[in-house]
Every structure is written in structure tokens, then in C-alpha cells.
Design a protein around this motif. Structure first.
Motif, PDB file in Angstrom:
ATOM      1  N   TYR A   1       0.874  -1.180   0.000  1.00 22.80           N
ATOM      2  CA  TYR A   1       0.000   0.000   0.000  1.00 22.80           C
ATOM      3  C   TYR A   1       0.901   1.216   0.000  1.00 22.80           C
ATOM      4  O   TYR A   1       1.717   1.391   0.907  1.00 22.80           O
ATOM      5  CB  TYR A   1      -0.903  -0.029   1.242  1.00 22.80           C
ATOM      6  CG  TYR A   1      -1.813   1.174   1.387  1.00 22.80           C
ATOM      7  CD1 TYR A   1      -3.113   1.146   0.873  1.00 22.80           C
ATOM      8  CD2 TYR A   1      -1.390   2.327   2.037  1.00 22.80           C
ATOM      9  CE1 TYR A   1      -3.960   2.235   1.012  1.00 22.80           C
ATOM     10  CE2 TYR A   1      -2.233   3.424   2.175  1.00 22.80           C
ATOM     11  CZ  TYR A   1      -3.522   3.366   1.667  1.00 22.80           C
ATOM     12  OH  TYR A   1      -4.360   4.450   1.801  1.00 22.80           O
TER      13      TYR A   1
ATOM     14  N   VAL B   1      -4.920   9.399   3.799  1.00 22.17           N
ATOM     15  CA  VAL B   1      -6.162   8.647   3.597  1.00 22.17           C
ATOM     16  C   VAL B   1      -6.085   7.736   2.375  1.00 22.17           C
ATOM     17  O   VAL B   1      -6.498   6.586   2.418  1.00 22.17           O
ATOM     18  CB  VAL B   1      -7.350   9.630   3.455  1.00 22.17           C
ATOM     19  CG1 VAL B   1      -8.625   8.889   3.088  1.00 22.17           C
ATOM     20  CG2 VAL B   1      -7.539  10.427   4.739  1.00 22.17           C
TER      21      VAL B   1
ATOM     22  N   TYR C   1     -12.655   1.498  -5.035  1.00 24.22           N
ATOM     23  CA  TYR C   1     -11.416   1.008  -5.642  1.00 24.22           C
ATOM     24  C   TYR C   1     -11.461   1.415  -7.106  1.00 24.22           C
ATOM     25  O   TYR C   1     -12.377   1.036  -7.835  1.00 24.22           O
ATOM     26  CB  TYR C   1     -11.345  -0.513  -5.489  1.00 24.22           C
ATOM     27  CG  TYR C   1     -10.121  -1.150  -6.130  1.00 24.22           C
ATOM     28  CD1 TYR C   1      -8.964  -1.366  -5.384  1.00 24.22           C
ATOM     29  CD2 TYR C   1     -10.133  -1.541  -7.463  1.00 24.22           C
ATOM     30  CE1 TYR C   1      -7.844  -1.949  -5.961  1.00 24.22           C
ATOM     31  CE2 TYR C   1      -9.012  -2.125  -8.051  1.00 24.22           C
ATOM     32  CZ  TYR C   1      -7.874  -2.329  -7.292  1.00 24.22           C
ATOM     33  OH  TYR C   1      -6.775  -2.911  -7.869  1.00 24.22           O
TER      34      TYR C   1
ATOM     35  N   ASN D   1      -8.478   3.683  -0.498  1.00 25.38           N
ATOM     36  CA  ASN D   1      -8.171   4.432   0.715  1.00 25.38           C
ATOM     37  C   ASN D   1      -8.371   3.542   1.921  1.00 25.38           C
ATOM     38  O   ASN D   1      -8.788   2.398   1.791  1.00 25.38           O
ATOM     39  CB  ASN D   1      -9.016   5.709   0.794  1.00 25.38           C
ATOM     40  CG  ASN D   1     -10.491   5.394   0.847  1.00 25.38           C
ATOM     41  OD1 ASN D   1     -10.977   4.836   1.818  1.00 25.38           O
ATOM     42  ND2 ASN D   1     -11.198   5.741  -0.213  1.00 25.38           N
ATOM     43  N   ARG D   2      -8.035   4.066   3.086  1.00 24.51           N
ATOM     44  CA  ARG D   2      -7.911   3.221   4.269  1.00 24.51           C
ATOM     45  C   ARG D   2      -9.211   3.049   5.048  1.00 24.51           C
ATOM     46  O   ARG D   2      -9.203   2.538   6.159  1.00 24.51           O
ATOM     47  CB  ARG D   2      -6.798   3.772   5.169  1.00 24.51           C
ATOM     48  CG  ARG D   2      -5.439   3.720   4.476  1.00 24.51           C
ATOM     49  CD  ARG D   2      -4.379   4.414   5.295  1.00 24.51           C
ATOM     50  NE  ARG D   2      -4.244   3.791   6.600  1.00 24.51           N
ATOM     51  CZ  ARG D   2      -3.742   4.406   7.667  1.00 24.51           C
ATOM     52  NH1 ARG D   2      -3.328   5.644   7.569  1.00 24.51           N
ATOM     53  NH2 ARG D   2      -3.665   3.781   8.815  1.00 24.51           N
TER      54      ARG D   2
ATOM     55  N   HIS E   1     -14.026  -6.062   4.286  1.00 24.11           N
ATOM     56  CA  HIS E   1     -14.049  -7.414   4.839  1.00 24.11           C
ATOM     57  C   HIS E   1     -14.919  -7.411   6.088  1.00 24.11           C
ATOM     58  O   HIS E   1     -14.431  -7.594   7.194  1.00 24.11           O
ATOM     59  CB  HIS E   1     -12.637  -7.878   5.183  1.00 24.11           C
ATOM     60  CG  HIS E   1     -11.769  -8.047   3.983  1.00 24.11           C
ATOM     61  ND1 HIS E   1     -11.140  -6.996   3.373  1.00 24.11           N
ATOM     62  CD2 HIS E   1     -11.454  -9.152   3.261  1.00 24.11           C
ATOM     63  CE1 HIS E   1     -10.452  -7.446   2.322  1.00 24.11           C
ATOM     64  NE2 HIS E   1     -10.627  -8.742   2.229  1.00 24.11           N
TER      65      HIS E   1
ATOM     66  N   PHE F   1      -9.721   5.316  10.982  1.00 27.06           N
ATOM     67  CA  PHE F   1      -9.854   4.262   9.978  1.00 27.06           C
ATOM     68  C   PHE F   1      -9.431   2.926  10.568  1.00 27.06           C
ATOM     69  O   PHE F   1      -8.306   2.777  11.046  1.00 27.06           O
ATOM     70  CB  PHE F   1      -9.006   4.569   8.751  1.00 27.06           C
ATOM     71  CG  PHE F   1      -9.696   5.495   7.776  1.00 27.06           C
ATOM     72  CD1 PHE F   1     -10.927   6.045   8.063  1.00 27.06           C
ATOM     73  CD2 PHE F   1      -9.104   5.806   6.560  1.00 27.06           C
ATOM     74  CE1 PHE F   1     -11.556   6.900   7.161  1.00 27.06           C
ATOM     75  CE2 PHE F   1      -9.725   6.658   5.650  1.00 27.06           C
ATOM     76  CZ  PHE F   1     -10.946   7.204   5.960  1.00 27.06           C
TER      77      PHE F   1
END
Lengths: 232, 232
Positions: free
Chosen positions: A28, A34, B28, B39-40, B68, B189
Motif C-alpha cells: 500500500y 487517507v 477502488y 483508501n484506508r 471485509h 480508519f
């Protein structure tokens, strides 16, 4: 469940006394606090190989990018985010391992500069954010390890959406490693099944479609065989 | 576990007979078949709100980016990848819902052109890939829904790494929505705890730090209250 445990336990200990270092998952690469660039690798193939190697008696260190997978039993795990983090984790360990398996889908590029604060979509007039991202090349982890003075037996992975064997052959020569394992990336990312093709100096061998753990065990046997004559 | 089920069951049915549409998670944006920008965001806050709304008696549709997380009980879920997928899922449903809660961390930009095949790092001489990514602006899902002739009550989220209230106020005006919920994105996050600040036309109200389900239930009560006078 119990049967599976028994099967795991009775795998031949073909890597007993060997140390195996493996990378898995995506990396990543932060754009700002972010956002980031990543890829669709789930890490499943790498985690299956880590498990299969541990079953086969190896001392296994797994360097994992951001994935949602449990650590296989008996495996030492190091979590990382970016390609540079991954290299930092792998480099000091490589020389003391017998095998290095690079399954991670390492980002080839990262944003040239990660912003400290979230980049605003609507910037004030005159300071509008140009919709354009400058990229910098990431270190090549596999090639770096393979170029060490006394490298472990290096196994690379190639995930390609087309011309798999051709790309795998080219990658093997470019990275200067004895074995590249090819798989049709986009078709297998996140799946439990896979098809692998092993590309070495002599040619190719295809492992027929199976679940990733079965393929991982076949690959581990193949690696154990190669270790008996490595370094040549 | 059982206590939790009982607590869930006895939440006040403040949204009985109401329909709530919610987005959650990251999007995505494909660069090629393997790579993408994301992003996170873990989606946890949005999934908690979907659960709290269902507990409160609402008919809930959850449009989720790649996360997930299990689907909360009684919630209808639609999985999407990109911002444009998300808009395609949300747009036909918006007018028939009473509330639209946009928690998803939607990518502001996507690669201007997604490549059909994996972009090669080492292109042949003369066709080298310039390490540079051209971006295009994504649709603004919240603003699009808020601009409908008879919009549902729209609730936006602002994840900021600094100047949270200021950014939330600006976002509220720019998107023309009655309520923006601010949270310190990078700090929350993936976490199970959060602190929220509710920003509306009258001012701010901070919900003190708590687990995301507790905050979600408070937010649902706040939304139910606003619905009693909406449309004004």
C-alpha cells in the motif's frame, strides 16, 4: 477439520532444518494520510506457501502487506505497508535464510511525494490541485535479494493478465533468479483455486488447477528438491 | 453475546416504517487489471450505522465498497468497486428512500484511463512507461443525490486529518446537505472507537468518544428526530 490437522501434521518434512523467508499480499503506497495505491492481491497464495513450508518442517518468516488473513500455525509474521517497508523487513533477514519466496504483489511505483495532509478536492482558486499524480519507482525487492553476495534460493512470482509464460521467462532473466512461478493474476486474485506454471532455466512445468494449499505443497516439494543442489 | 442480541432487539424503533440508504467502505479505482487507487476506510462506521438503523426498525439498503465485514442482520447489501459503480447503485434507489447516509470514502479521482492489461514496469526501449498517472474527477455521489428534485434527508461524512469542524462546515454548504458528520479520518480508519461531530445549519454537536455502534445508535436517534420535520 480434524482430518485436515492430521494431514498437515503428516506432511513429509522435506524442509526440516531449513529457513524460509516469504513475502505475501499487496503493498500500500500512500498518496496522503487517507488515500493510496494498492492492488488486488489477497495474499492467499503466499499464506498457503508459508503454511506448507511450516508443515514441511521449515522455520518460516512471513512478511505480509495489508491483508485479512490469519497467520498460519508456527509461522513468524511481520506486517508491513509499503514496498520500502517490505524491503526494510526482508533485507536484514535474507542472508540467514535458505530460501526467499517473493509472492507479494509489490507496487512497482509509489506517489513521488506522499502528502502530510489529506489532499483537498476543492482547493481555493489559484491553488487548484492538478488531477495528476507523479510516480517514483519502488525498489525491486526480489532483484535486490537475488543480487546479494550469497543469496538464498530465490523464487519469484509473476502475475500476468496475458502471455504468462513469455512474461515469466523474461522476468526470470531480468531478476536473475532460478525459479519464477507464473499465475494468471487477475483471474486468481482472491480465489481459493489457482493454476501455476514453474519456469526455470530448463523450461516450464505446469501444476494443474487445484486449491492453493495443494499447489503450495507441490511447490514446497519442488523447492526442497532444488535446495539439494543449491548453491550449484 | 446473548446480552448484545437482547440489547439490539430492544432498541427503540425510532425509524419504523422508514427506508434508509447508506454507502460504506472505500471505493477502488482500477489503474489496470491488477492495480488501483483506494483508501484506508474499513467501512466499520457505515456498517455500524446500517446495523443501528435496522435495529431501529428501518428498511436498510447498504451499498458497500470492497471491505471485509459481515452484513448486519436484516440489511440488504449491494457490493460495488468504483465510485461510478456506487453512483449507479445508489441513484435509482435514492428517491424511494427517506434517508441517504453517505459514509463511504469515495475516491475523488480515478485514473483517466484504466489499462486493459497489466502495465509493464520494464517496457521495451522507446515505449517506456512514463511514471505519471493522469486522473479524472469522479462523480460527487452525495451532491448528486442532494440535488435531486425530492431528495431524501441527506447525511454526509467528512474524514479529515486537520481542521475538522471548518472542513465539515464547508462541505455541508458545498454539497448542500442538512447534516455533515465529521470524524478524524486517519485516526479512526479501521479502529473500533470513534469521535463524531454533527454539523448542521445551527452549529455543532460533539458525540463523545465511544465504540462505533454506540455512536451509530446516537446518530440514528438524531436522524430520526430530524425526519420528523423533513422536508421542512
Amino acid at each position: 477439520q480434524l482430518l485436515e490437522l492430521v494431514v498437515s501434521h503428516f506432511q513429509p518434512k522435506v524442509l526440516a532444518g531449513r529457513k524460509l523467508l516469504i513475502t505475501a499480499g499487496p503493498t500500500y503506497e500512500a498518496i496522503d494520510p487517507v488515500r493510496g495505491i494498492t492492488n488486488r492481491s489477497s495474499g492467499k497464495m503466499g499464506f498457503a506457501i508459508a503454511r506448507a513450508a511450516a508443515e514441511a518442517g521449515a522455520d518460516v518468516t512471513l512478511v505480509a502487506g495489508p491483508v485479512h488473513l490469519p497467520t498460519p500455525q508456527g509461522v513468524r509474521r511481520i506486517d508491513v505497508m509499503s514496498a520500502r517497508d517490505m524491503l526494510d523487513a526482508v533485507l536484514p533477514l535474507a542472508a540467514s535464510n535458505d530460501v526467499f519466496v517473493a509472492t507479494a504483489a509489490v507496487a512497482d511505483w509509489r506517489p513521488a511525494q506522499a502528502a502530510d495532509h489529506k489532499i483537498k478536492k476543492n482547493a481555493a482558486p489559484g491553488e487548484a490541485q492538478v488531477p495528476h499524480l507523479a510516480l517514483a519507482e519502488n525498489p525491486d525487492i526480489l532483484a535486490t535479494i537475488a543480487a546479494l553476495p550469497h543469496p538464498p534460493l530465490c523464487v519469484g512470482f509473476a502475475a500476468e493478465s496475458q502471455d504468462l509464460v513469455k512474461h515469466a521467462r523474461e522476468k526470470r532473466q531480468r531478476k536473475n533468479v532460478p525459479l519464477i512461478v507464473g499465475n494468471l493474476g487477475p483471474a486468481t486474485f482472491g480465489q481459493d483455486d489457482n493454476t501455476l506454471v514453474l519456469v526455470d532455466a530448463r523450461g516450464e512445468r505446469e501444476l494443474s488447477r487445484a486449491d492453493k494449499l495443494t499447489l503450495a505443497r507441490e511447490l514446497v516439494r519442488d523447492i526442497a528438491q532444488r535446495l539439494t543442489t543449491y548453491p550449484a
